[in-house]
Motif scaffolding. Structure first.
Motif, PDB file in Angstrom:
ATOM      1  N   ARG A  36      46.812 107.773  21.339  1.00  9.54           N
ATOM      2  CA  ARG A  36      47.258 107.790  22.730  1.00  9.54           C
ATOM      3  C   ARG A  36      46.579 108.914  23.503  1.00  9.54           C
ATOM      4  O   ARG A  36      46.303 109.986  22.942  1.00  9.54           O
ATOM      5  N   SER A  74      49.871 106.499  30.192  1.00 10.14           N
ATOM      6  CA  SER A  74      50.656 105.317  30.542  1.00 10.14           C
ATOM      7  C   SER A  74      51.853 105.689  31.428  1.00 10.14           C
ATOM      8  O   SER A  74      52.193 104.962  32.357  1.00 10.14           O
ATOM      9  N   GLN A  89      46.528  98.292  26.606  1.00  8.70           N
ATOM     10  CA  GLN A  89      47.294  99.174  27.488  1.00  8.70           C
ATOM     11  C   GLN A  89      46.437 100.386  27.845  1.00  8.70           C
ATOM     12  O   GLN A  89      45.726 100.927  27.001  1.00  8.70           O
ATOM     13  N   SER A  90      46.568 100.812  29.076  1.00 13.53           N
ATOM     14  CA  SER A  90      45.854 101.991  29.525  1.00 13.53           C
ATOM     15  C   SER A  90      46.345 103.205  28.727  1.00 13.53           C
ATOM     16  O   SER A  90      47.545 103.426  28.601  1.00 13.53           O
TER      17      SER A  90
END
Lengths: 639, 639
Positions: free
Chosen positions: B493, B575, B625-626
């Motif tokens: 992440r 996110s 997902q960003s």
């Protein structure tokens, strides 16, 4: 139409389910249905079609959590009990009510009770406060974009509140599965028509429709189709035109119906299964017409209801993304030996009661036509394939049809069943909503044996002993030698001969029945004991009585047999004769007692029952019934 | 209006109930409501207003229970396997289908399989049959006048079938209790309007309306009444005109609402109770206007929902003759020490999971404003008055909000909460409808401690150890020395600084945050460990960071604080920044792992979770997902 005989294949339950699943998968109809948007106040019980994320934080601004004054915490740093600081009201301190947004440059709320106000508009503060004291921070409950509810979640009241609270006015839920129900059978008439002889009321569509609604689906029932392949074919076509998710063809009990259904499916589509190894419920049919699944449901109501429970409701739930309903289960000891067909999954309706701290399961009538066995059932026992059954005293798993607490407040009465026990049950229910009486009819002696085995809380008995000219006492001594019991009188009842209307045979005393077709009661029934005593008194031998071997199990059963002309007369209660519009020749009054083991006497259930039994209301209503006297009702019979 | 201050009396729950009951009794409104006749297909879930007796026997004639031939049993007396008897077809033997009435002078049916037919129209029979073989006797299921259903019985699908089967097309059921709901509060707007700052969405009427419908009643909600006594007075009058069985006045959270309600009731009728010793739910009001009961419901949603559950739903049920719903209860061990106010009945929402064969209850947030605590709750623990609370490890009774089987298939994740765990939960749910992930956010170190205590199935963790330049391993060795674990990567992440839109302070590297208001994470959070490491790398001391002590518990919490201008920046996930429409300065990629004790690894739950985690579908969606990469997702990290 092909003439293959695939009727009653005996496909195991799991295999039948798998076949249908495979066909649904191939047709692209296996997964949950697509979503539709509904207003929140219509969404209770619906199932989310996607995860729901917050559109708005809740609260969506920092707000006061108390009534009081908003301040900057830093300004209060030096406040002490002994050395108040003062802040200008309207500038450094601002009045706020619970829920108000926090004014700019403030980060805490002081409760109204903890400050004092001066005459010149200043606030005195006696303790320093921490930042964010009594503040509901923005997003404390939900933050924008956060997942609030998962997919495939059945919406409860609080979920609706949470959805509204984070900015939703509608929610995407699974479309309701739509089911078309086609009842078939030339002998069937709808419930609002009085059936002629040879006609039966069609009610399986009511049961299945309600099961479908309960599982979250929608059901529409078409007109009853007679025994005609062409009629069924066009009903199927009409149903298919409405594009339902499932079609149910309900077969009547008349022969031919099953073959029509299987035939029509074969003609229009594919027959997958014809006959499942499940008892009751055997002649289940499964098929596909195009991409639409069809289930043929057996005509006997118990089979139909179980097909709905085992096969249809789980499908309706799956289409909404729900796993099958999982009823609570309990372990219960069987009060009977149960023999199961080895090749079938056997499903048995049972009555449950807690006696001496253990749950006891008594199997109800097996007949697939006996819907009252489902109405009365407290649970369903499943005896899997390849099991021979269950011994008396053996534990088995039972899925509950009622809550355990309801079952635990059930009073189990076995033995002779007096119809007025239902009146007592009504009064008990009105007295205490949770208490139920379940009465299992075993005859008087059967009840005493059930008490000895610990299968009932109390027994109904009206056994006359000519030797002592008394009721019940000598039988209790014989059948329950080691069980101290209390005998409480339920009622005095009038027994006599139940006769066809107008008494066509002109019977005026018991000896008149010689040569007539008599309807007897089963061995062990108090009424049979009484009849034998009367025969004895009049010097009549049992072999002189035609039909002595024809046994009915209830007073109403005897009355029904007389009403139907099967017999010319039978012994029973005046109330039973009058209920069926029959004549009655009164012969004697007898006492019907409740036999209560002393160890059960002090339980709250039995105390409630005795309170109601002795209540003026109940005694008045009982005494007003034809053929009953209640002056001794509730009295303890001294041994 | 009198000025007595009876606000918050602290009436015990039972006493409050008793006061309302007494007032209802005096007004003649305590007992069940009268009956109304409804069609059977509308009667599911309704409650019988009287015992129902059979109008028709079922079957109402003797009929064939099999396809075959009806005969007189006596005629077959001499039939043997070796010595068939023959009967004339159409005279002594007649073809019948299942359900057909038994022809005159016959009393048994021989199955079609057991006979042979001769060419001259005679039937060969090879065994004698007993009278009534394969015959459904008239009244076998139900006999006219017999009680089929008791009073106060909630109708299920099979009951509807039984009623139709014995001649009923309608049934007398209790009228549905009618409730008028009046929401009050000047700050409230309906769910279909976007609230301004200072406005809150009114959703308690949705929750209570649904609770009432679930309990069998009908609810109508009027327009929201502002903070005005006159407005409330006229809304009450309008509600009274419709003659409901109950009026609910829902108070907003703003001050004054309560007093309006109590004041209006005092003015128009009698105030019975103002304040109940229940937590949450304190400011409940009870009163009577004429013979109509009024309940004032507190504004905080958790209090409102519990008032509905504890006080209102039982009343709705009682008016239908039902006892209060009795949810299943379980015994569960508390994972926390719980301190309860001694004078209150304390109701705690808890999350439940079965870990190492025992049910563990983790209390959820207490705040009465946090409706998600009700949404997430698996059950409600009741700590009665005069109890101080529950110790960690102590067993307590919990009423279930979900089925036990659902709870048993719950995977409890504690520790760091990554928002994409919700995505995993969605995929798991679609994979297997019953499986749920519950994620309790305790920060990474909190999760490892929870694993050590056996409170979770697995933990989310992203703890960086600069000494070994690795994630999680050294922390597991430290916090779980005796617990062999497997480390499975969840995702990579992107962490960085969450900034207001447009980055007004022009932050381009971490040292730029000196002197700005920083929003920190709580102690033990992996993001805080990472932040401390970055400060260290850049030679920044924590006291140089303004706001270092301002702790948020989630990434979204940090983002919300930045969005609201409480802070100038905070460390968190890309996110989270993007979800709130904020700017983001990426600083590093980190690994987020799942820590799974080896003894949990082989359970079907964990296997299902790992299957889904490693599925191409999930990895693709996660990687898209960003701020996430999924190339290592599902990989086992070697120690």
């Amino acid at each position: 139409m092909s003439k293959r005989h695939i009727y009653l294949e005996d496909v195991p339950l799991d295999e039948a389910r798998a076949k249908l699943q495979a066909a649904l998968l191939a047709a692209g109809r296996l997964g949950p249905l697509p979503g539709e948007s509904v207003l929140l106040d219509r969404a209770l019980g619906r199932v989310t079609a996607a995860p729901v994320r917050a559109k708005l934080s809740s609260p969506h601004y920092h707000c006061a959590a108390m009534d009081g004054y908003a301040v900057a915490a830093a300004d209060t740093r030096d406040a002490r009990e002994t050395q108040a600081i003062s802040l200008r009201l309207g500038r450094e301190a601002q009045a706020v009510n619970t829920g108000d947004p926090l004014p700019e440059n403030t980060d805490a709320v002081i409760m109204i009770e903890h400050v004092n106000q001066t005459d010149d508009g200043r606030l005195l503060i006696y303790a320093s406060v921490a930042p964010w004291q009594h503040v509901r921070l923005m997003g404390e409950d939900m933050v924008t974009t956060e997942t609030v509810l998962q997919v495939n979640h059945q919406l409860r009241p609080v979920d609706l509140g949470a959805l509204a609270g984070c900015g939703h006015a509608t929610v995407m839920v699974r479309r309701k599965p739509r089911v078309a129900i086609i009842p078939t059978g030339g002998e069937l008439v709808p419930p609002d028509r009085r059936p002629e002889r040879g006609q039966l009321i069609e009610f399986n569509s009511l049961i299945l429709g309600a099961q479908i609604r309960e599982a979250g689906g929608e059901a529409t029932t078409s007109e009853i189709v007679g025994d005609s392949l062409a009629g069924l074919r066009s009903a199927l076509q009409e149903a298919l035109d409405a594009a339902p998710d499932l079609i149910l063809v309900l077969s009547g009990s008349s022969a031919g119906s099953h073959d029509f259904t299987a035939g029509a499916i074969e003609e229009l589509g594919d027959l997958l299964v014809h006959g499942i190894a499940v008892r009751p419920g055997h002649p289940v049919i499964m098929g596909m017409i195009g991409t639409t699944p069809i289930i043929g449901v057996p005509g006997y109501p118990v089979s139909a209801a179980l097909t709905g429970e085992l096969l249809i409701a789980p499908l309706i739930r799956a289409w909404q993304g729900l796993s099958p309903a999982e009823p609570a289960t309990v372990e219960a000891v069987s009060t009977r030996k149960i023999v199961s067909p080895i090749g079938d999954d056997d499903f048995l309706r049972v009555a449950l009661a807690e006696i001496d701290g253990r749950l006891r399961a008594t199997p109800l009538q097996r007949g697939a036509g006996v819907i009252t066995s489902l109405v009365q059932a407290d649970g369903l026992a499943h005896i899997p394939r390849f099991h021979e059954g269950v011994d008396r005293g053996e534990a088995m798993r039972v899925s509950l049809y009622r809550s355990l607490s309801q079952i635990k407040s059930t009073i189990m009465v076995m033995g002779s069943h007096d119809p007025m026990l239902d009146l007592l049950a009504t009064h008990l229910r009105l007295f205490s909503a949770a208490r139920r009486i379940v009465s299992v009819n075993l005859g008087s002696i059967g009840g005493l044996i059930a008490l000895r085995r610990g299968e009932a809380h109390l027994a109904g008995s009206h056994l006359f002993d000519p030797a002592t000219a008394s009721y019940n006492l000598s039988f209790i001594r014989k059948y329950l030698p080691n069980e101290p019991c209390q005998l409480v009188t339920f009622a005095q009842r009038e027994q006599g001969l139940i006769l066809p209307p107008g008494n066509p045979r002109g019977i005026s005393e018991i000896s008149d029945i010689r040569g007539l077709r008599y309807v007897n009661r089963q061995r062990g029934a108090g009424t049979r004991v009484l009849f034998d005593h009367l025969l004895d008194q009049h010097g009549i031998a049992s072999h002189e009585i035609t039909g002595y071997a024809h046994e009915e199990y209830t007073h109403l059963g005897v009355a029904a047999a007389v009403a139907d002309g099967i017999g010319d007369c039978g012994m029973g209660l005046r109330s039973a004769a009058e209920a069926m519009g029959l004549d009655f020749l009164g012969l004697t009054w007898e006492r019907f007692d409740l036999v209560i083991p002393r160890r059960a006497l002090e339980t709250t259930s039995l105390q409630a029952l005795l309170t109601v039994l002795r209540s003026a209301d109940f005694k008045r209503e009982l005494g007003a019934q034809s053929g009953y006297r209640s002056d001794e009702t509730g009295q303890v019979v001294e041994a």
